[in-house]
Design an enzyme around this catalytic site. Structure first.
Site, PDB file in Angstrom:
ATOM      1  N   LYS A 163      -5.855  -5.047   7.799  1.00  0.00           N
ATOM      2  CA  LYS A 163      -4.566  -5.368   7.168  1.00  0.00           C
ATOM      3  C   LYS A 163      -3.601  -5.973   8.183  1.00  0.00           C
ATOM      4  O   LYS A 163      -3.587  -5.566   9.340  1.00  0.00           O
ATOM      5  CB  LYS A 163      -3.922  -4.093   6.602  1.00  0.00           C
ATOM      6  CG  LYS A 163      -4.677  -3.442   5.466  1.00  0.00           C
ATOM      7  CD  LYS A 163      -3.951  -2.168   5.034  1.00  0.00           C
ATOM      8  CE  LYS A 163      -4.682  -1.453   3.901  1.00  0.00           C
ATOM      9  NZ  LYS A 163      -4.090  -0.117   3.639  1.00  0.00           N
ATOM     10  N   SER A 166       0.990   0.432  -0.851  1.00  0.00           N
ATOM     11  CA  SER A 166       1.952  -0.318  -0.038  1.00  0.00           C
ATOM     12  C   SER A 166       1.791  -1.815  -0.293  1.00  0.00           C
ATOM     13  O   SER A 166       2.783  -2.554  -0.332  1.00  0.00           O
ATOM     14  CB  SER A 166       1.738  -0.029   1.442  1.00  0.00           C
ATOM     15  OG  SER A 166       1.925   1.333   1.706  1.00  0.00           O
ATOM     16  N   HIS A 225       2.563   8.321  -0.842  1.00  0.00           N
ATOM     17  CA  HIS A 225       2.312   8.948   0.470  1.00  0.00           C
ATOM     18  C   HIS A 225       3.113  10.238   0.599  1.00  0.00           C
ATOM     19  O   HIS A 225       2.604  11.268   1.053  1.00  0.00           O
ATOM     20  CB  HIS A 225       2.768   8.018   1.608  1.00  0.00           C
ATOM     21  CG  HIS A 225       1.983   6.758   1.764  1.00  0.00           C
ATOM     22  ND1 HIS A 225       2.571   5.511   1.827  1.00  0.00           N
ATOM     23  CD2 HIS A 225       0.648   6.551   1.898  1.00  0.00           C
ATOM     24  CE1 HIS A 225       1.630   4.594   1.992  1.00  0.00           C
ATOM     25  NE2 HIS A 225       0.458   5.185   2.024  1.00  0.00           N
ATOM     26  N   ARG A 265      -6.576   8.093  -5.026  1.00  0.00           N
ATOM     27  CA  ARG A 265      -5.870   7.620  -6.231  1.00  0.00           C
ATOM     28  C   ARG A 265      -6.806   7.459  -7.422  1.00  0.00           C
ATOM     29  O   ARG A 265      -6.461   7.793  -8.546  1.00  0.00           O
ATOM     30  CB  ARG A 265      -5.200   6.265  -5.943  1.00  0.00           C
ATOM     31  CG  ARG A 265      -4.000   6.371  -5.051  1.00  0.00           C
ATOM     32  CD  ARG A 265      -3.552   5.031  -4.585  1.00  0.00           C
ATOM     33  NE  ARG A 265      -4.582   4.408  -3.760  1.00  0.00           N
ATOM     34  CZ  ARG A 265      -4.401   3.335  -3.009  1.00  0.00           C
ATOM     35  NH1 ARG A 265      -3.237   2.729  -3.016  1.00  0.00           N
ATOM     36  NH2 ARG A 265      -5.372   2.848  -2.274  1.00  0.00           N
TER      37      ARG A 265
END
Ligand code: PNS
Length: 159
Positions: free
Chosen positions: A41, A127, A17, A90
């Protein structure tokens, strides 16, 4: 004045990040790191804790500020005169979701989305992976800033 937002759940912020935030801050006059809710999440840290960790790790970037919002990202952009959303990409696995979000936000508020290629060193980093590793006592010190590493040790008892 070009203002961009780096949105995310940041639970917690990682070096991946941080790399995107730094590179975005070199391209825009102002960058707001916005902690938003991702309803898919569950979170380990409170929004206040996440904001504190982000503020500490971005303190050296003068044009970066931190905020939170509980509604739609498109609405946040409209309310805050933000014309660009910057997100890291990514791998190809991120693409479908990010494209969908980018198109939805464009339609909802006319805000542009810039998908920035993640630095190869961070392409596997998330994360969720950091939390999983920390939970089982894995070393995450190369993946998150020291303040986040310390907070993870306290919260999940990692080494
Ligand atoms: O770091 P994440 O979890 O991938 O970030 C996703 C996030 C928080 C940016 C996304 O879920 C989001 O924009 N949430 C706010 C609500 C919203 O605008 N949802 C998309 C349209 S339904």
């Amino acid at each position: 004045m070009k203002r961009a937002v780096c949105p995310g759940s940041f639970d917690p912020i990682t070096y991946g990040h941080l790399d995107i935030i730094k590179r975005a801050s070199a391209q825009f006059d102002q960058v707001v790191v916005a902690v938003l809710e991702n309803r898919t999440k569950s979170s380990l840290f409170t929004v206040a804790e996440r904001i504190e960790m982000i503020a500490e790790t971005t303190a050296t970037l003068p044009n970066v500020s931190v905020d939170s919002w509980t509604g739609l990202l498109a609405e946040y952009c409209k309310n805050n005169s933000i014309t660009a959303i910057v997100k890291g990409l990514r791998a190809v696995t991120d693409f479908d979701y990010e494209l969908q979000m980018a198109q939805l936000n464009l339609q909802a508020s006319g805000v542009e989305t810039m998908l920035m290629a993640t630095a190869p060193a961070h392409s596997f980093l998330s994360s969720s992976l950091v939390k999983e590793l920390a939970h089982y006592g894995g070393d995450v010190s190369t993946m998150v800033p020291p303040n986040v590493n310390a907070a993870l040790k306290l919260r999940v008892g990692g080494k």
